[in-house]
Design a protein around this motif. Structure first.
Motif, PDB file in Angstrom:
ATOM      1  N   ASP A  56       1.294  -1.755  -5.226  1.00 58.08           N
ATOM      2  CA  ASP A  56       0.907  -3.236  -4.508  1.00 58.08           C
ATOM      3  C   ASP A  56      -0.356  -3.349  -4.982  1.00 58.08           C
ATOM      4  OD1 ASP A  56       3.315  -3.317  -3.150  1.00 58.08           O
ATOM      5  OD2 ASP A  56       2.409  -2.291  -1.521  1.00 58.08           O
ATOM      6  N   CYS A  57      -0.671  -4.854  -5.479  1.00 59.10           N
ATOM      7  CA  CYS A  57      -1.957  -5.266  -5.789  1.00 59.10           C
ATOM      8  C   CYS A  57      -2.128  -6.392  -5.041  1.00 59.10           C
ATOM      9  CB  CYS A  57      -1.921  -5.498  -7.090  1.00 59.10           C
ATOM     10  SG  CYS A  57      -1.403  -4.068  -8.255  1.00 59.10           S
ATOM     11  N   ILE A  58      -3.681  -6.857  -4.925  1.00 62.13           N
ATOM     12  CA  ILE A  58      -4.279  -8.009  -4.262  1.00 62.13           C
ATOM     13  C   ILE A  58      -5.265  -8.458  -4.934  1.00 62.13           C
ATOM     14  CG2 ILE A  58      -5.564  -6.606  -2.851  1.00 62.13           C
ATOM     15  CD1 ILE A  58      -5.260  -8.788  -0.561  1.00 62.13           C
ATOM     16  N   SER A  59      -5.297  -9.894  -5.126  1.00 63.62           N
ATOM     17  CA  SER A  59      -6.459 -10.411  -5.867  1.00 63.62           C
ATOM     18  C   SER A  59      -6.843 -11.814  -5.122  1.00 63.62           C
ATOM     19  CB  SER A  59      -6.134 -10.546  -7.354  1.00 63.62           C
ATOM     20  OG  SER A  59      -4.950 -11.494  -7.588  1.00 63.62           O
ATOM     21  N   ASP A  60      -7.991 -12.397  -5.137  1.00 63.76           N
ATOM     22  CA  ASP A  60      -8.185 -13.611  -4.771  1.00 63.76           C
ATOM     23  C   ASP A  60      -9.111 -14.431  -5.938  1.00 63.76           C
ATOM     24  OD1 ASP A  60     -10.755 -12.465  -4.879  1.00 63.76           O
ATOM     25  OD2 ASP A  60     -11.007 -11.903  -3.031  1.00 63.76           O
ATOM     26  N   THR A  61      -9.272 -15.587  -5.476  1.00 63.43           N
ATOM     27  CA  THR A  61     -10.006 -16.482  -6.271  1.00 63.43           C
ATOM     28  C   THR A  61     -11.325 -16.332  -6.728  1.00 63.43           C
ATOM     29  OG1 THR A  61     -10.507 -17.912  -4.196  1.00 63.43           O
ATOM     30  CG2 THR A  61      -8.462 -18.580  -5.436  1.00 63.43           C
ATOM     31  N   THR A  62     -12.121 -15.184  -5.930  1.00 60.10           N
ATOM     32  CA  THR A  62     -13.427 -15.038  -6.424  1.00 60.10           C
ATOM     33  C   THR A  62     -13.437 -13.721  -7.576  1.00 60.10           C
ATOM     34  OG1 THR A  62     -13.279 -13.023  -4.601  1.00 60.10           O
ATOM     35  CG2 THR A  62     -14.172 -15.350  -4.160  1.00 60.10           C
ATOM     36  N   GLY A  63     -12.189 -13.529  -8.005  1.00 56.51           N
ATOM     37  CA  GLY A  63     -12.293 -12.420  -8.990  1.00 56.51           C
ATOM     38  C   GLY A  63     -12.155 -11.102  -8.716  1.00 56.51           C
ATOM     39  N   VAL A  64     -11.862 -10.576  -7.400  1.00 55.72           N
ATOM     40  CA  VAL A  64     -11.784  -9.463  -6.989  1.00 55.72           C
ATOM     41  C   VAL A  64     -10.208  -9.009  -6.735  1.00 55.72           C
ATOM     42  CG1 VAL A  64     -12.326  -7.818  -4.950  1.00 55.72           C
ATOM     43  CG2 VAL A  64     -13.985  -9.660  -5.675  1.00 55.72           C
ATOM     44  N   SER A  65      -9.955  -8.015  -7.616  1.00 55.14           N
ATOM     45  CA  SER A  65      -8.310  -7.502  -7.546  1.00 55.14           C
ATOM     46  C   SER A  65      -8.561  -6.025  -7.275  1.00 55.14           C
ATOM     47  CB  SER A  65      -7.722  -7.685  -8.742  1.00 55.14           C
ATOM     48  OG  SER A  65      -8.324  -7.354  -9.725  1.00 55.14           O
ATOM     49  N   ASP A  66      -7.643  -5.630  -6.556  1.00 50.08           N
ATOM     50  CA  ASP A  66      -7.372  -4.182  -6.256  1.00 50.08           C
ATOM     51  C   ASP A  66      -5.920  -3.856  -6.238  1.00 50.08           C
ATOM     52  OD1 ASP A  66      -7.679  -1.530  -5.755  1.00 50.08           O
ATOM     53  OD2 ASP A  66      -8.242  -1.941  -3.388  1.00 50.08           O
ATOM     54  N   CYS A  67      -5.557  -2.621  -6.716  1.00 49.67           N
ATOM     55  CA  CYS A  67      -4.157  -2.327  -6.849  1.00 49.67           C
ATOM     56  C   CYS A  67      -4.088  -0.680  -6.055  1.00 49.67           C
ATOM     57  CB  CYS A  67      -3.624  -1.928  -8.194  1.00 49.67           C
ATOM     58  SG  CYS A  67      -3.405  -3.640  -9.018  1.00 49.67           S
ATOM     59  N   LYS A  68      -3.037  -0.436  -5.437  1.00 52.13           N
ATOM     60  CA  LYS A  68      -2.811   0.918  -4.741  1.00 52.13           C
ATOM     61  C   LYS A  68      -1.681   1.250  -4.808  1.00 52.13           C
ATOM     62  CE  LYS A  68      -3.392   2.786  -0.207  1.00 52.13           C
ATOM     63  NZ  LYS A  68      -3.813   2.675   1.326  1.00 52.13           N
ATOM     64  N   ASP A  69      -1.472   2.483  -5.420  1.00 50.60           N
ATOM     65  CA  ASP A  69      -0.083   3.201  -5.623  1.00 50.60           C
ATOM     66  C   ASP A  69       0.558   3.426  -4.232  1.00 50.60           C
ATOM     67  OD1 ASP A  69      -0.449   3.182  -8.358  1.00 50.60           O
ATOM     68  OD2 ASP A  69      -1.358   5.304  -8.447  1.00 50.60           O
ATOM     69  N   TYR A  70       1.723   3.701  -4.062  1.00 52.10           N
ATOM     70  CA  TYR A  70       2.490   3.924  -2.942  1.00 52.10           C
ATOM     71  C   TYR A  70       2.294   5.246  -2.656  1.00 52.10           C
ATOM     72  CZ  TYR A  70       5.536  -0.262  -4.209  1.00 52.10           C
ATOM     73  OH  TYR A  70       5.884  -1.584  -4.445  1.00 52.10           O
ATOM     74  N   PRO A  71       1.858   5.272  -1.183  1.00 53.60           N
ATOM     75  CA  PRO A  71       0.901   6.391  -0.754  1.00 53.60           C
ATOM     76  C   PRO A  71       2.118   7.769  -0.742  1.00 53.60           C
ATOM     77  CG  PRO A  71       1.448   5.140   1.120  1.00 53.60           C
ATOM     78  CD  PRO A  71       1.780   4.309  -0.137  1.00 53.60           C
ATOM     79  N   SER A  72       3.177   7.729  -0.422  1.00 56.73           N
ATOM     80  CA  SER A  72       4.128   8.833  -0.337  1.00 56.73           C
ATOM     81  C   SER A  72       5.347   8.642  -1.108  1.00 56.73           C
ATOM     82  CB  SER A  72       4.518   9.213   1.318  1.00 56.73           C
ATOM     83  OG  SER A  72       5.410  10.240   1.209  1.00 56.73           O
ATOM     84  N   LEU A  73       5.656   9.514  -1.905  1.00 57.03           N
ATOM     85  CA  LEU A  73       7.063   9.549  -2.582  1.00 57.03           C
ATOM     86  C   LEU A  73       8.111   9.441  -1.685  1.00 57.03           C
ATOM     87  CD1 LEU A  73       8.653   9.191  -5.347  1.00 57.03           C
ATOM     88  CD2 LEU A  73       8.127  11.688  -5.662  1.00 57.03           C
ATOM     89  N   LEU A  74       8.255  10.595  -0.706  1.00 55.09           N
ATOM     90  CA  LEU A  74       9.265  10.705   0.309  1.00 55.09           C
ATOM     91  C   LEU A  74       9.484   9.578   1.301  1.00 55.09           C
ATOM     92  CD1 LEU A  74       8.857  14.632   0.606  1.00 55.09           C
ATOM     93  CD2 LEU A  74      10.320  13.308  -1.009  1.00 55.09           C
ATOM     94  N   ALA A  75       8.467   8.868   1.427  1.00 56.72           N
ATOM     95  CA  ALA A  75       8.601   7.910   2.472  1.00 56.72           C
ATOM     96  C   ALA A  75       9.002   6.457   2.099  1.00 56.72           C
ATOM     97  CB  ALA A  75       7.200   7.515   3.186  1.00 56.72           C
ATOM     98  N   LEU A  76       9.339   6.647   0.558  1.00 56.86           N
ATOM     99  CA  LEU A  76       9.788   5.315   0.031  1.00 56.86           C
ATOM    100  C   LEU A  76      11.314   5.075   0.294  1.00 56.86           C
ATOM    101  CD1 LEU A  76       8.150   5.497  -3.419  1.00 56.86           C
ATOM    102  CD2 LEU A  76       7.275   4.219  -1.511  1.00 56.86           C
ATOM    103  N   PRO A  77      11.689   3.689   0.437  1.00 57.43           N
ATOM    104  CA  PRO A  77      13.127   3.542   0.818  1.00 57.43           C
ATOM    105  C   PRO A  77      13.940   3.912  -0.347  1.00 57.43           C
ATOM    106  CG  PRO A  77      12.033   1.576   0.322  1.00 57.43           C
ATOM    107  CD  PRO A  77      10.695   2.667   0.398  1.00 57.43           C
ATOM    108  N   VAL A  78      15.434   4.185  -0.106  1.00 59.17           N
ATOM    109  CA  VAL A  78      16.352   4.569  -1.251  1.00 59.17           C
ATOM    110  C   VAL A  78      16.438   3.375  -2.053  1.00 59.17           C
ATOM    111  CG1 VAL A  78      18.536   5.159  -1.537  1.00 59.17           C
ATOM    112  CG2 VAL A  78      17.577   5.878   0.644  1.00 59.17           C
ATOM    113  N   PHE A  79      16.470   2.088  -1.864  1.00 60.16           N
ATOM    114  CA  PHE A  79      16.465   0.924  -2.940  1.00 60.16           C
ATOM    115  C   PHE A  79      15.348   1.194  -3.789  1.00 60.16           C
ATOM    116  CE2 PHE A  79      14.015  -2.915  -3.360  1.00 60.16           C
ATOM    117  CZ  PHE A  79      15.022  -3.649  -4.406  1.00 60.16           C
ATOM    118  N   LEU A  80      14.073   1.469  -3.411  1.00 59.99           N
ATOM    119  CA  LEU A  80      13.116   1.715  -4.555  1.00 59.99           C
ATOM    120  C   LEU A  80      13.385   2.764  -5.265  1.00 59.99           C
ATOM    121  CD1 LEU A  80      10.404   0.101  -5.402  1.00 59.99           C
ATOM    122  CD2 LEU A  80       9.185   1.647  -3.793  1.00 59.99           C
TER     123      LEU A  80
END
Length: 259
Positions: A56-80
């Protein structure tokens, strides 16, 4: 133009089409814009949320952006998990489809005979089809999930929209499916044995051949019966001639009349 030249140019065009589709599918995996959402908290500041299969990532109009990987592999839904597996399968099968098609094409002359090359090309076309269908299922499933959550009035979490990666993936999968279909159809006609009635049949043996006499006989009497003594055949012939003579003259002869 000869048929072989036409097929060769067709194979080159399908290979280029499938290669472009595979590159488009591969380009969507590292792209973050599978889904995006724009939230305006302040008049001068707008936050953009976007995500893909991995983070997941987030950015704003000030030019700041940050991305973060999904924290847990086993906690993800089956769909993903299913979408990840299908996307990886699309990339892997597309790679092997390109290798098989490159080996089996008529212009490369890497394989052996024409039939062997056609069979290798047919396998490459089927592999391209598998890659295209895996990609199409992945992007369609993802889009259906996003659209369902967006139009659901009871869904209270943050709603997202379709990103550019989904549309690029649809285009690449369509190129893979169309190119694989044409490749497999043309190569299958040449490399696979056909079951048409035009093939040369096995010559009829002497034992199963029918003569004019046996052909006119009923089905129950069409089977040939071997009778060793020829006396009955001659007797039957004399009786037949006698009957014919009787029918012509209108008189009936018996055996005692000649004695």
């Amino acid at each position: 133009m000869k048929h072989r030249t036409v097929v060769m140019y067709m194979e080159i065009g399908c290979f280029v089409s499938c290669l472009c589709g595979w590159i488009l599918v591969c380009s969507t995996l590292p792209t973050e814009y599978w889904t995006f959402s724009e939230v305006g908290s302040i008049v001068l500041t707008t936050s953009n949320y976007y995500s893909n299969l991995w983070k997941d990532c987030i950015s704003d109009t000030t030019g700041v952006s940050d991305c973060k990987d999904y924290p847990s592999l086993l906690a993800l839904p089956v769909f993903l998990h299913a979408c990840r597996a299908l996307a990886v399968c699309a990339v892997i099968t597309g790679f092997f489809g390109g290798v098989l098609t490159l080996i089996g094409m008529k212009c490369t002359k890497i394989g052996g005979s024409e039939i062997a090359n056609a069979r290798v090309t047919f396998a490459g076309g089927i592999t391209y089809l598998v890659s295209g269908f895996c990609g199409m299922i992945t992007y369609s499933w993802w889009a259906n999930r996003v659209i369902t959550e967006f139009v659901d009035p009871n869904f209270r979490a943050q709603k997202f929209e379709l990103g550019a990666a989904v549309f690029i993936g649809w285009g690449g999968s369509l190129l893979l499916i169309s190119g694989g279909t044409v490749l497999s159809s043309f190569a299958g006609k040449e490399g696979l044995p056909s079951s048409s009635p035009d093939r040369p049949r096995r010559p009829v043996s002497y034992a199963t051949a029918r003569t004019k006499r046996t052909y006119m006989m009923p089905a129950s009497a069409s089977r040939v019966t071997l009778v060793p003594p020829l006396f009955y055949e001659g007797r039957r012939s004399r009786a037949t001639r006698a009957t014919t003579r009787t029918g012509r003259t209108g008189r009936t002869f018996s055996r005692d009349s000649f004695v």
